[in-house]
Design an enzyme around this catalytic site. Structure first.
Site, PDB file in Angstrom:
ATOM      1  N   GLY A  15     -84.341 -10.242 -38.109  1.00  0.00           N
ATOM      2  CA  GLY A  15     -84.280 -11.560 -37.488  1.00  0.00           C
ATOM      3  C   GLY A  15     -83.486 -11.563 -36.193  1.00  0.00           C
ATOM      4  O   GLY A  15     -82.308 -11.245 -36.178  1.00  0.00           O
ATOM      5  N   GLY A  17     -82.815 -14.270 -34.361  1.00  0.00           N
ATOM      6  CA  GLY A  17     -82.450 -15.662 -34.050  1.00  0.00           C
ATOM      7  C   GLY A  17     -81.026 -15.699 -33.515  1.00  0.00           C
ATOM      8  O   GLY A  17     -80.516 -14.702 -32.991  1.00  0.00           O
ATOM      9  N   PHE A  18     -80.372 -16.847 -33.653  1.00  0.00           N
ATOM     10  CA  PHE A  18     -79.016 -16.977 -33.105  1.00  0.00           C
ATOM     11  C   PHE A  18     -78.069 -15.951 -33.730  1.00  0.00           C
ATOM     12  O   PHE A  18     -77.272 -15.331 -33.039  1.00  0.00           O
ATOM     13  CB  PHE A  18     -78.471 -18.382 -33.373  1.00  0.00           C
ATOM     14  CG  PHE A  18     -79.026 -19.406 -32.435  1.00  0.00           C
ATOM     15  CD1 PHE A  18     -78.540 -19.515 -31.147  1.00  0.00           C
ATOM     16  CD2 PHE A  18     -80.043 -20.253 -32.835  1.00  0.00           C
ATOM     17  CE1 PHE A  18     -79.050 -20.448 -30.268  1.00  0.00           C
ATOM     18  CE2 PHE A  18     -80.564 -21.205 -31.963  1.00  0.00           C
ATOM     19  CZ  PHE A  18     -80.067 -21.302 -30.674  1.00  0.00           C
ATOM     20  N   VAL A  83     -90.907  -8.423 -42.209  1.00  0.00           N
ATOM     21  CA  VAL A  83     -90.313  -7.745 -43.368  1.00  0.00           C
ATOM     22  C   VAL A  83     -90.833  -8.403 -44.637  1.00  0.00           C
ATOM     23  O   VAL A  83     -90.748  -9.618 -44.814  1.00  0.00           O
ATOM     24  CB  VAL A  83     -88.770  -7.793 -43.315  1.00  0.00           C
ATOM     25  CG1 VAL A  83     -88.178  -7.137 -44.547  1.00  0.00           C
ATOM     26  CG2 VAL A  83     -88.282  -7.082 -42.059  1.00  0.00           C
ATOM     27  N   GLU A 174     -84.483 -36.751 -31.692  1.00  0.00           N
ATOM     28  CA  GLU A 174     -84.772 -36.240 -30.347  1.00  0.00           C
ATOM     29  C   GLU A 174     -86.268 -36.306 -30.043  1.00  0.00           C
ATOM     30  O   GLU A 174     -86.675 -36.702 -28.960  1.00  0.00           O
ATOM     31  CB  GLU A 174     -84.240 -34.809 -30.211  1.00  0.00           C
ATOM     32  CG  GLU A 174     -82.722 -34.804 -30.273  1.00  0.00           C
ATOM     33  CD  GLU A 174     -82.051 -33.444 -30.121  1.00  0.00           C
ATOM     34  OE1 GLU A 174     -80.852 -33.435 -29.851  1.00  0.00           O
ATOM     35  OE2 GLU A 174     -82.715 -32.403 -30.282  1.00  0.00           O
ATOM     36  N   ASP A 305     -78.310 -19.268 -40.979  1.00  0.00           N
ATOM     37  CA  ASP A 305     -78.853 -20.268 -41.914  1.00  0.00           C
ATOM     38  C   ASP A 305     -79.091 -19.711 -43.316  1.00  0.00           C
ATOM     39  O   ASP A 305     -79.006 -20.435 -44.302  1.00  0.00           O
ATOM     40  CB  ASP A 305     -80.206 -20.777 -41.391  1.00  0.00           C
ATOM     41  CG  ASP A 305     -80.069 -21.861 -40.341  1.00  0.00           C
ATOM     42  OD1 ASP A 305     -78.927 -22.176 -39.966  1.00  0.00           O
ATOM     43  OD2 ASP A 305     -81.111 -22.375 -39.891  1.00  0.00           O
ATOM     44  N   ALA A 322     -76.665 -23.885 -35.118  1.00  0.00           N
ATOM     45  CA  ALA A 322     -76.534 -22.647 -34.348  1.00  0.00           C
ATOM     46  C   ALA A 322     -75.113 -22.057 -34.358  1.00  0.00           C
ATOM     47  O   ALA A 322     -74.962 -20.831 -34.409  1.00  0.00           O
ATOM     48  CB  ALA A 322     -76.995 -22.904 -32.907  1.00  0.00           C
ATOM     49  N   GLN A 323     -74.083 -22.901 -34.302  1.00  0.00           N
ATOM     50  CA  GLN A 323     -72.723 -22.354 -34.144  1.00  0.00           C
ATOM     51  C   GLN A 323     -72.272 -21.432 -35.282  1.00  0.00           C
ATOM     52  O   GLN A 323     -71.786 -20.331 -35.024  1.00  0.00           O
ATOM     53  CB  GLN A 323     -71.714 -23.492 -33.917  1.00  0.00           C
ATOM     54  CG  GLN A 323     -71.531 -23.847 -32.443  1.00  0.00           C
ATOM     55  CD  GLN A 323     -71.213 -22.648 -31.568  1.00  0.00           C
ATOM     56  OE1 GLN A 323     -70.384 -21.794 -31.903  1.00  0.00           O
ATOM     57  NE2 GLN A 323     -71.887 -22.546 -30.432  1.00  0.00           N
TER      58      GLN A 323
HETATM   59  C1  FAD Z   1     -86.398 -28.167 -34.177  1.00  0.00           C
HETATM   60  C2  FAD Z   1     -84.995 -27.670 -34.403  1.00  0.00           C
HETATM   61  C3  FAD Z   1     -83.961 -28.204 -33.655  1.00  0.00           C
HETATM   62  C4  FAD Z   1     -82.662 -27.756 -33.841  1.00  0.00           C
HETATM   63  N1  FAD Z   1     -81.669 -28.301 -33.085  1.00  0.00           N
HETATM   64  C5  FAD Z   1     -80.414 -27.824 -33.201  1.00  0.00           C
HETATM   65  C6  FAD Z   1     -79.375 -28.295 -32.369  1.00  0.00           C
HETATM   66  O1  FAD Z   1     -79.587 -29.179 -31.524  1.00  0.00           O
HETATM   67  N2  FAD Z   1     -78.144 -27.758 -32.508  1.00  0.00           N
HETATM   68  C7  FAD Z   1     -77.888 -26.778 -33.420  1.00  0.00           C
HETATM   69  O2  FAD Z   1     -76.755 -26.283 -33.501  1.00  0.00           O
HETATM   70  N3  FAD Z   1     -78.848 -26.324 -34.248  1.00  0.00           N
HETATM   71  C8  FAD Z   1     -80.095 -26.815 -34.161  1.00  0.00           C
HETATM   72  N4  FAD Z   1     -81.082 -26.345 -34.983  1.00  0.00           N
HETATM   73  C9  FAD Z   1     -80.724 -25.364 -36.019  1.00  0.00           C
HETATM   74  C10 FAD Z   1     -80.578 -23.976 -35.439  1.00  0.00           C
HETATM   75  O3  FAD Z   1     -81.685 -23.682 -34.606  1.00  0.00           O
HETATM   76  C11 FAD Z   1     -80.468 -22.987 -36.584  1.00  0.00           C
HETATM   77  O4  FAD Z   1     -79.322 -23.306 -37.328  1.00  0.00           O
HETATM   78  C12 FAD Z   1     -80.338 -21.565 -36.048  1.00  0.00           C
HETATM   79  O5  FAD Z   1     -81.525 -21.196 -35.390  1.00  0.00           O
HETATM   80  C13 FAD Z   1     -80.029 -20.591 -37.183  1.00  0.00           C
HETATM   81  O6  FAD Z   1     -79.974 -19.308 -36.647  1.00  0.00           O
HETATM   82  P1  FAD Z   1     -80.454 -18.057 -37.512  1.00  0.00           P
HETATM   83  O7  FAD Z   1     -80.225 -16.867 -36.650  1.00  0.00           O
HETATM   84  O8  FAD Z   1     -79.824 -18.123 -38.833  1.00  0.00           O
HETATM   85  O9  FAD Z   1     -82.007 -18.281 -37.742  1.00  0.00           O
HETATM   86  P2  FAD Z   1     -83.182 -18.409 -36.681  1.00  0.00           P
HETATM   87  O10 FAD Z   1     -82.668 -18.771 -35.337  1.00  0.00           O
HETATM   88  O11 FAD Z   1     -84.183 -19.307 -37.317  1.00  0.00           O
HETATM   89  O12 FAD Z   1     -83.769 -16.943 -36.588  1.00  0.00           O
HETATM   90  C14 FAD Z   1     -84.422 -16.308 -37.651  1.00  0.00           C
HETATM   91  C15 FAD Z   1     -85.272 -15.188 -37.079  1.00  0.00           C
HETATM   92  O13 FAD Z   1     -85.726 -14.379 -38.143  1.00  0.00           O
HETATM   93  C16 FAD Z   1     -87.089 -14.065 -37.952  1.00  0.00           C
HETATM   94  N5  FAD Z   1     -87.644 -13.818 -39.296  1.00  0.00           N
HETATM   95  C17 FAD Z   1     -87.584 -14.630 -40.377  1.00  0.00           C
HETATM   96  N6  FAD Z   1     -88.133 -14.040 -41.450  1.00  0.00           N
HETATM   97  C18 FAD Z   1     -88.554 -12.830 -41.044  1.00  0.00           C
HETATM   98  C19 FAD Z   1     -89.202 -11.754 -41.707  1.00  0.00           C
HETATM   99  N7  FAD Z   1     -89.507 -11.801 -42.991  1.00  0.00           N
HETATM  100  N8  FAD Z   1     -89.507 -10.665 -40.971  1.00  0.00           N
HETATM  101  C20 FAD Z   1     -89.211 -10.581 -39.657  1.00  0.00           C
HETATM  102  N9  FAD Z   1     -88.582 -11.573 -38.997  1.00  0.00           N
HETATM  103  C21 FAD Z   1     -88.255 -12.679 -39.678  1.00  0.00           C
HETATM  104  C22 FAD Z   1     -87.659 -15.281 -37.258  1.00  0.00           C
HETATM  105  O14 FAD Z   1     -88.827 -14.958 -36.535  1.00  0.00           O
HETATM  106  C23 FAD Z   1     -86.498 -15.681 -36.355  1.00  0.00           C
HETATM  107  O15 FAD Z   1     -86.575 -15.069 -35.098  1.00  0.00           O
HETATM  108  C24 FAD Z   1     -82.397 -26.770 -34.812  1.00  0.00           C
HETATM  109  C25 FAD Z   1     -83.436 -26.228 -35.561  1.00  0.00           C
HETATM  110  C26 FAD Z   1     -84.732 -26.673 -35.358  1.00  0.00           C
HETATM  111  C27 FAD Z   1     -85.857 -26.083 -36.153  1.00  0.00           C
END
Ligand code: FAD
Length: 435
Positions: A15, A17-18, A83, A174, A305, A322-323
């Site tokens: 992943g 993501g953030f 994965v 939003e 998350d 995100a934080q």
């Molecule tokens: C529409 C929306 C608006 C938001 N607005 C805000 C905001 O204003 N402020 C804020 O703080 N937070 C906001 N959030 C929440 C924030 O985006 C999440 O808390 C944050 O992205 C979590 O980060 P992460 O790295 O845990 O997961 P993510 O950023 O979701 O990253 C997960 C990554 O894992 C990858 N992945 C998942 N499963 C697999 C797999 N099996 N195999 C390969 N890759 C995989 C995905 O493709 C992704 O790239 C928002 C969320 C959404 C959906």
């Protein structure tokens, strides 16, 4: 997978993501081999997805190529891979492009949309977690406006011009604010044959206030601002079903609509394979200790998350925003280095920087501990913070100039139907992951 053998410890991150990206950036130059796996070849800045859905920004402004991160070190690799499962006994991840052995595994797979078991919503609704989904919403909104201009059936037009959003958290607020701005500023100019007053934006919320995770002050202000924009807010209203045309609720409210956007919650997106005791079933998140180690495993970590770390202050885990994800990613980088050096791990502590949401032009709400403010200054702070955290200099620059252009011209330049939305069947094939 074509990853070279190495005598260095191999860290596999699932992943980008953030959380995964924050971790990857901090261990790039260390004495370890790092392999980043993601089903997309880009990082998505989810907080601005709603601007893609409502034609405010092009998707490439909020996405960042993951290979741009790994390219700066010969010991780091990116693979576009889904994965499928983990075999912890063999220290192996199984993906659609092959298997990979790890020394340390970090699961940063984030969350997926929660339908709370309601099949009709999952079948007929539309939701927003990824760039393709945001583009689906953009196409659907614009196509419905096009359809509404040519139909001579008043009932059909009403249904095409009713926009229903469920869940008044930050995403619902939003998105509904941005659709209202589209109605107020774009529709009168682009669609002279439509009466903007016929376009209704309904925001439904099961609880008794909008923005439930924020302060009472933020809720009240956001409610006022949404009403100023003309959004119809229905509190204490739970959706019972949506058949593709009619939304039914637990109250007398029933709305005919062709646009039903579900933003009422998320649940963890774990990978199959770990022991049942690793998962907190209700939340669908991995139970982790203060070092982000998954319950029952020493060399498997979860961050962002997907990780549920119970603390006194956060008995249900940190908020899924995100934080905590960024901070856990950075902290785990330090702990992995400690682990490799044979040092003691340090516990994670979350520093809450506050929360904010924007409702539209000049309108936002900010909760910064004791300070709670709203209006133009809050909106300015919101813009600054989002630009600051947006990944990549190019994305920041493009977004900044886009916002200035949109602000001066009351315009949303990206109102293009590039990939038509053809309904449920096609959507499901595009969103295979159903996140
Ligand atoms: C529409 C929306 C608006 C938001 N607005 C805000 C905001 O204003 N402020 C804020 O703080 N937070 C906001 N959030 C929440 C924030 O985006 C999440 O808390 C944050 O992205 C979590 O980060 P992460 O790295 O845990 O997961 P993510 O950023 O979701 O990253 C997960 C990554 O894992 C990858 N992945 C998942 N499963 C697999 C797999 N099996 N195999 C390969 N890759 C995989 C995905 O493709 C992704 O790239 C928002 C969320 C959404 C959906």
């Amino acid at each position: 997978m074509n990853i070279p053998k190495t005598s260095l410890p191999r860290v596999v991150i699932i992943g980008g993501g953030f959380a995964g990206m924050a971790l990857a950036r901090k261990i790039l130059k260390e004495d370890m081999q790092m392999v980043l796996l993601d089903r997309h070849n880009y990082h998505t800045f989810q907080p601005l997805l709603y601007q893609v859905s409502t034609s405010g920004l092009e998707p490439d402004s909020i996405a960042y190529p993951l290979r741009k991160i790994t390219r700066s070190s010969e010991k780091c690799f990116f693979r576009l891979a889904e994965v499928k499962s983990i075999s912890a006994e063999e220290n192996t991840v199984h993906t659609n492009i092959g298997d990979l052995v790890y020394d340390y595994l970090v699961i940063a797979t984030g969350s997926k949309t929660n339908f709370f078991g309601n099949e009709s919503i999952e079948k007929h609704g539309i939701w927003m977690k990824t760039v393709p989904q945001a583009l689906n919403i953009r196409s659907l909104i614009l196509e419905n406006l096009e359809q509404a201009t040519i139909t001579d059936d008043p009932e059909k037009r009403k249904s095409l011009l009713n926009f229903v959003l469920v869940g008044a958290g930050p995403t619902g607020v939003e998105l509904s604010g941005a659709i209202a701005e589209l109605r107020n500023h774009i529709v009168p100019r682009d669609y002279p044959d439509l009466d903007p007053n016929e376009m209704n934006i309904h925001l439904l919320e099961g609880l008794d206030r909008v923005l439930p995770p924020m302060s009472e002050h933020a809720s009240e202000k956001a409610h006022e601002m949404l009403e100023e924009l003309g959004v119809k807010i229905h509190l204490n209203t739970m959706v019972e079903s949506y058949d593709g045309h009619l939304v039914e609720t637990n109250t007398d409210l029933a709305i005919k609509t062709e646009t039903f956007i579900w933003s009422a919650g998320v649940t963890g997106a774990p990978v199959k394979g770990l022991n049942a005791s690793a998962i907190v079933e209700k939340a669908n998140r991995y139970e982790v200790n203060a070092f982000n180690q998954v319950n029952g495993y020493e060399n498997i970590f979860a961050i962002g998350d997907i990780a549920l770390m119970q603390t006194e202050e956060f008995p249900k885990g940190h908020p899924m925003v995100a934080q905590p994800a960024i901070q856990q990613g950075k902290h785990l980088a330090k702990n992995i280095k400690r682990l490799i050096r044979g040092e003691k791990l340090e516990a994670f502590e979350y520093f809450d920087k506050g929360t904010m949401a924007t409702v539209g032009r000049n309108r936002a709400v900010v909760d910064l501990h004791k300070w709670k403010f709203s209006g133009f200054f809050a909106w300015f702070v919101w813009m600054f913070v989002h630009l600051w955290f947006l990944v990549g200099f190019r994305n920041r620059t493009v977004t900044f100039f886009n916002w200035i252009y949109n602000y001066i011209n009351y315009d949303k330049a990206a109102r293009l139907i590039i990939r038509p939305f053809k309904g449920h069947e096609e959507r499901m094939s595009l969103d295979k992951e159903k996140v």
